[in-house]
Design an enzyme around this catalytic site. Structure first.
Site, PDB file in Angstrom:
ATOM      1  N   SER A  40      -1.677  -2.290   6.920  1.00  0.00           N
ATOM      2  CA  SER A  40      -2.857  -1.839   7.736  1.00  0.00           C
ATOM      3  C   SER A  40      -2.220  -1.944   9.201  1.00  0.00           C
ATOM      4  O   SER A  40      -3.121  -2.157  10.284  1.00  0.00           O
ATOM      5  CB  SER A  40      -4.247  -2.787   7.675  1.00  0.00           C
ATOM      6  OG  SER A  40      -5.166  -2.472   7.960  1.00  0.00           O
ATOM      7  N   LYS A  85      -8.806   3.830   6.975  1.00  0.00           N
ATOM      8  CA  LYS A  85      -7.426   4.244   6.673  1.00  0.00           C
ATOM      9  C   LYS A  85      -7.281   4.911   5.653  1.00  0.00           C
ATOM     10  O   LYS A  85      -6.472   5.565   5.208  1.00  0.00           O
ATOM     11  CB  LYS A  85      -6.348   2.848   6.956  1.00  0.00           C
ATOM     12  CG  LYS A  85      -6.089   2.461   8.264  1.00  0.00           C
ATOM     13  CD  LYS A  85      -5.353   1.319   8.298  1.00  0.00           C
ATOM     14  CE  LYS A  85      -4.823   0.730   9.720  1.00  0.00           C
ATOM     15  NZ  LYS A  85      -6.203  -0.082  10.134  1.00  0.00           N
ATOM     16  N   SER A 133     -10.768  -1.228   8.858  1.00  0.00           N
ATOM     17  CA  SER A 133      -9.679  -0.403   8.370  1.00  0.00           C
ATOM     18  C   SER A 133     -10.015   0.159   6.892  1.00  0.00           C
ATOM     19  O   SER A 133      -8.795   0.839   6.652  1.00  0.00           O
ATOM     20  CB  SER A 133      -8.434  -1.653   8.276  1.00  0.00           C
ATOM     21  OG  SER A 133      -8.004  -1.956   9.575  1.00  0.00           O
ATOM     22  N   LYS A 175      -8.146  -0.869   0.097  1.00  0.00           N
ATOM     23  CA  LYS A 175      -8.021  -1.149   1.535  1.00  0.00           C
ATOM     24  C   LYS A 175      -9.282  -2.188   1.945  1.00  0.00           C
ATOM     25  O   LYS A 175     -10.408  -2.108   1.479  1.00  0.00           O
ATOM     26  CB  LYS A 175      -8.239   0.148   1.986  1.00  0.00           C
ATOM     27  CG  LYS A 175      -7.826   0.097   3.605  1.00  0.00           C
ATOM     28  CD  LYS A 175      -6.329  -0.208   3.553  1.00  0.00           C
ATOM     29  CE  LYS A 175      -5.768  -0.519   5.162  1.00  0.00           C
ATOM     30  NZ  LYS A 175      -5.952  -2.060   5.215  1.00  0.00           N
TER      31      LYS A 175
END
Length: 455
Positions: free
Chosen positions: A137, A76, A73, A261
């Protein structure tokens, strides 16, 4: 006896050459780490890691920075970048509403993944989806954003790739907008094979984070939110706890952390791109497939390994001015001028150079002047007229001990070198007198040489 000595010497030389060749071959297959002997004492337990100054992109620590690994993730961050860019350019509005597609609905209903379930007949604002993606997320929300910007996830993946190329990234591949493994996309993936995931190197991931922070620092207003309710006050309300547990309000709190993140899949392991700021200094870190003492990964391990790098940065580095504005390099304080009222012009740096350095290493730099050869004639002269402030080259920094100064973009720190004053072109009379003087000077020099030759 002498021949025997020569034979032994040759044998020794062959043995040394063979050993060097073997070491070189080993380095090609194992890949020497870019971590210095001193910095390796950090002992970051991850497949790859990197620590970067967020303002300049200077690399302060790196372990296997160019190894291509899963990013989960952390993907992202690219979706965030492309959304914030679309908002800035007016192609997308924060209050714009999105109607849920079958693809987004199917993925968002999977509670085994990080998600806020979206209603099939519902509409959601881009701001709601962005917050769900950035704080929690949420994967379905991420795909919804991709569809909003590009019309389809496949088209969005192309935008991701184009933007990565624009950044000059190497060692990456995108197959979806969320960072999930394609097999989690309910058979609706359109890029790559069934089992593919997004991959990048730690250096490329840090470069993406560097661009996100410097181009759209407002992202931190959302990444720093520890918890928020999605659709508060409705039947669909869901509490979104930030997966970045190093935020000061959460369990692995760390002073100054406000992004960026996390990422976790079976393929990528436990990953985290962090950023933290203290006393005006901001750093970016990346850990990929972080592990604990037993060799297995966990949520805790990615934060523990990140802490090692942040502690190292805040304890050992400081921002310093290493080259002053108006600096003049010794023996190169002026340049000769052709056809000018003056026969030379002072040159100096246009601005200062500041670097984040390890404490005590400020004096380990030397300036190197690089002149713009296109501005010089065959005698190495500038030609008048010359305006004050004209760029004549640049000054770059090198280390006195020969160690490289690493930056994410591969460039060395440099600053423009300019003319410190103007030089007007001399009038025709002055130029004529100089020419005449030069002619007779040459004649006299020739005569003098001839006379000296007689004696």
């Amino acid at each position: 006896m002498l021949e025997g000595f020569k034979l032994k010497k040759k044998t020794f030389q062959k043995q040394v050459a063979g050993l060097l060749a073997m070491l070189l071959l080993l380095s090609l297959f194992t890949g020497f780490s870019s971590v210095s002997a001193e910095e390796d004492t950090l002992g970051v337990n991850a497949d790859a890691a990197i620590l970067v100054d967020a303002e300049t992109g200077r690399v302060l620590y790196a372990k296997n920075p160019d190894e291509v690994l899963g990013i989960a993730s952390m993907t992202k961050m690219m979706t965030e970048y492309l959304l914030l860019e679309a908002i800035k350019e007016g192609r997308v509005k924060w209050e714009q509403e999105y109607s849920v597609s079958d693809y987004v609905y199917s993925v968002s209903q999977d509670t085994a993944l990080s998600n806020v379930p979206l209603r099939k007949d519902g509409t959601y604002t881009i701001r709601e989806l962005y917050e769900a993606m950035t704080i929690y997320s949420a994967n379905g929300a991420t795909i919804a954003i991709a569809e909003t910007i590009a019309g389809s996830e496949a088209s969005f993946v192309k935008m991701m790739t184009d933007k990565a190329n624009e950044f000059g990234l190497e060692n990456f591949k995108f197959v979806n907008s969320s960072g999930l493994n394609n097999h989690d996309l309910k058979g609706m993936h359109t890029v790559g094979s069934e089992e593919e995931e997004n991959v990048m190197s730690a250096r490329a991931t840090a470069t993406l984070a560097f661009h996100l922070l410097n181009d759209y620092p407002e992202v931190l207003e959302t990444t720093s939110i520890p918890t928020k309710s999605f659709r508060a006050g409705t039947d669909d309300e869901i509490k979104m706890d930030n997966w970045n547990w190093m935020l000061p309000e959460l369990v692995f709190k760390y002073e100054g952390v406000d992004g960026l993140k996390t990422g976790t899949t079976d393929f990528a392991g436990y990953c985290f791109t962090s950023t933290a700021k203290r006393n005006g200094d901001r750093y970016i870190t990346v850990v990929m497939n972080a592990k604990g003492e037993g060799g297995s990964g966990s949520y805790k391990s990615r934060f523990d390994e990140t802490k090692k790098m942040l502690d190292y940065a805040f304890s050992n580095f400081t921002k310093e001015e290493v080259l002053k504005k108006n600096y003049q390099i010794k023996n190169n304080k002026t340049l000769p001028v052709n056809k000018g009222k003056e026969d030379q012009v002072k040159i100096q740096t246009k601005s200062a150079i500041e670097l984040v350095n390890k404490k005590g290493e400020k004096d380990n730099y030397k300036p190197v002047l690089v002149l713009d050869e296109k501005l010089l004639n065959e005698d190495g002269e500038l030609t008048a007229p010359i305006k004050k402030g004209t760029k004549v080259g640049y000054m770059k920094l090198e280390t006195k001990d020969g160690a490289p100064i690493q930056f994410l973009d591969g460039k060395s720190p440099q600053v423009d070198v300019i003319a410190a004053e103007g030089v007007e072109k001399a009038n025709w009379f002055v130029l004529s007198m100089r020419a005449i003087g030069g002619f007779f000077g040459d004649v006299w020099g020739s005569v003098s040489s001839t006379i000296k030759g007689w004696f």
